[in-house]
Scaffold this motif. Sequence first.
Motif, PDB file in Angstrom:
ATOM      1  N   SER A 263       0.857  -1.182   0.000  1.00 22.83           N
ATOM      2  CA  SER A 263       0.000   0.000   0.000  1.00 22.83           C
ATOM      3  C   SER A 263       0.890   1.227   0.000  1.00 22.83           C
ATOM      4  O   SER A 263       1.898   1.263   0.717  1.00 22.83           O
ATOM      5  N   ALA A 264       0.535   2.225  -0.805  1.00 24.92           N
ATOM      6  CA  ALA A 264       1.301   3.479  -0.793  1.00 24.92           C
ATOM      7  C   ALA A 264       0.617   4.504   0.095  1.00 24.92           C
ATOM      8  O   ALA A 264       1.263   5.171   0.905  1.00 24.92           O
ATOM      9  N   THR A 265      -0.691   4.628  -0.049  1.00 25.65           N
ATOM     10  CA  THR A 265      -1.397   5.694   0.669  1.00 25.65           C
ATOM     11  C   THR A 265      -2.433   5.165   1.660  1.00 25.65           C
ATOM     12  O   THR A 265      -3.299   5.907   2.113  1.00 25.65           O
ATOM     13  N   GLY A 266      -2.367   3.899   1.983  1.00 27.76           N
ATOM     14  CA  GLY A 266      -3.133   3.372   3.111  1.00 27.76           C
ATOM     15  C   GLY A 266      -4.419   2.633   2.805  1.00 27.76           C
ATOM     16  O   GLY A 266      -4.964   1.952   3.678  1.00 27.76           O
ATOM     17  N   ASN A 267      -4.938   2.740   1.573  1.00 32.00           N
ATOM     18  CA  ASN A 267      -6.228   2.091   1.291  1.00 32.00           C
ATOM     19  C   ASN A 267      -6.132   0.565   1.374  1.00 32.00           C
ATOM     20  O   ASN A 267      -6.962  -0.086   2.019  1.00 32.00           O
ATOM     21  N   VAL A 268      -5.141   0.005   0.722  1.00 31.80           N
ATOM     22  CA  VAL A 268      -4.986  -1.455   0.762  1.00 31.80           C
ATOM     23  C   VAL A 268      -4.679  -1.914   2.189  1.00 31.80           C
ATOM     24  O   VAL A 268      -5.138  -2.970   2.622  1.00 31.80           O
TER      25      VAL A 268
ATOM     26  N   THR B  41      -4.232  -1.024  -7.601  1.00 30.97           N
ATOM     27  CA  THR B  41      -4.129  -1.173  -9.063  1.00 30.97           C
ATOM     28  C   THR B  41      -3.170  -0.119  -9.599  1.00 30.97           C
ATOM     29  O   THR B  41      -3.292   1.062  -9.296  1.00 30.97           O
ATOM     30  N   ARG B  42      -2.198  -0.586 -10.351  1.00 32.99           N
ATOM     31  CA  ARG B  42      -1.220   0.328 -10.975  1.00 32.99           C
ATOM     32  C   ARG B  42      -1.215   0.045 -12.471  1.00 32.99           C
ATOM     33  O   ARG B  42      -0.760  -1.023 -12.896  1.00 32.99           O
ATOM     34  N   PHE B  43      -1.778   0.978 -13.234  1.00 35.61           N
ATOM     35  CA  PHE B  43      -1.868   0.814 -14.692  1.00 35.61           C
ATOM     36  C   PHE B  43      -2.512  -0.534 -15.029  1.00 35.61           C
ATOM     37  O   PHE B  43      -2.046  -1.277 -15.894  1.00 35.61           O
ATOM     38  N   GLY B  44      -3.565  -0.846 -14.293  1.00 34.26           N
ATOM     39  CA  GLY B  44      -4.348  -2.050 -14.592  1.00 34.26           C
ATOM     40  C   GLY B  44      -3.772  -3.349 -14.066  1.00 34.26           C
ATOM     41  O   GLY B  44      -4.293  -4.431 -14.362  1.00 34.26           O
TER      42      GLY B  44
ATOM     43  N   THR C  59      -7.613  -2.127  -4.896  1.00 32.45           N
ATOM     44  CA  THR C  59      -8.315  -0.843  -4.975  1.00 32.45           C
ATOM     45  C   THR C  59      -7.770  -0.076  -6.171  1.00 32.45           C
ATOM     46  O   THR C  59      -6.586  -0.204  -6.520  1.00 32.45           O
TER      47      THR C  59
ATOM     48  N   SER D 240      -8.566   3.898  -8.430  1.00 32.96           N
ATOM     49  CA  SER D 240      -9.246   5.182  -8.255  1.00 32.96           C
ATOM     50  C   SER D 240     -10.554   5.244  -9.029  1.00 32.96           C
ATOM     51  O   SER D 240     -11.434   6.037  -8.703  1.00 32.96           O
ATOM     52  N   THR D 241     -10.711   4.400 -10.061  1.00 36.14           N
ATOM     53  CA  THR D 241     -11.942   4.434 -10.854  1.00 36.14           C
ATOM     54  C   THR D 241     -12.527   3.031 -11.003  1.00 36.14           C
ATOM     55  O   THR D 241     -11.798   2.035 -10.974  1.00 36.14           O
TER      56      THR D 241
ATOM     57  N   GLY E 260     -11.042   1.121 -13.862  1.00 36.16           N
ATOM     58  CA  GLY E 260      -9.605   1.382 -13.993  1.00 36.16           C
ATOM     59  C   GLY E 260      -8.741   0.157 -13.817  1.00 36.16           C
ATOM     60  O   GLY E 260      -7.510   0.273 -13.756  1.00 36.16           O
TER      61      GLY E 260
ATOM     62  N   SER F  61     -11.374   4.341  -5.020  1.00 34.14           N
ATOM     63  CA  SER F  61     -10.957   5.384  -4.067  1.00 34.14           C
ATOM     64  C   SER F  61     -11.151   6.804  -4.581  1.00 34.14           C
ATOM     65  O   SER F  61     -10.967   7.756  -3.827  1.00 34.14           O
TER      66      SER F  61
END
Length: 201
Positions: free
Chosen positions: A12-17, A84-87, A119, A121-122, A125, A169
Amino acid sequence: MSVPRVAVVYYSATGNVASMAHALACGASEAGAEVIIRRVAETALDEAISANPRWQQFVESSADEIATLDDLAWADGLAFGTPTRFGGPASQLKAFLDTTGGLWFSGDLASKVCTSFTTASTAHGGLESTILALNNHFYHWGSIIVPLGYVDPHVARVTGNPYGASWVSRSGTPPDDACLEACRLQGVRLAQVAGRLYGND
Ligand SMILES: Cc1cc2nc3c(=O)[nH]c(=O)nc-3n(C[C@H](O)[C@H](O)[C@H](O)COP(=O)(O)O)c2cc1C
């Protein structure tokens, strides 16, 4: 009584995962499993992290231990989470998974019950493509894949992703209660299946 061992491993980078991982771990624990939560090592450059205050804050505040291969070997059930990073999955989780060659070769991973969550953002996505890409590792390991499915009405009526718990998110909104409930249910399901197959007396 049979007590399965569950390891929840995430990036997780920003906490959601991270929030999702903890909810899933709670579900597995409620279902009677012995549970550990591990995050994989951060590999991004300091300047990339410090350019995003939420990323910097999560890196500084996370208390979860760093995942090791011993954690995978220990567990009967494994849950993997990634943004999810670039799908697809984040490179940090992929880097950790790419160190499992020895475990794979020994056959240790073939007896694991695996599930995954994400997770994005869209809504369109790449939630499903990320989970499916993660699951490719499990096919190669020979593991038993347990999807979230629609086994609980909450998933069918509210969150709606049978591939695995997921969260949209948008502009950084943390997972809501409905998402965390889906995560909890996925943890229950993982622990139940692992317990039936491999519970330790
Ligand atoms: C480099 C990068 C790539 C991303 N790629 C996608 C994407 O393909 N689709 C999408 O919907 N969101 C994408 N996102 C958004 C993240 O998946 C989303 O913010 C997620 O909730 C972050 O989870 P975390 O808080 O656990 O790090 C991307 C974010 C970054 C930083």
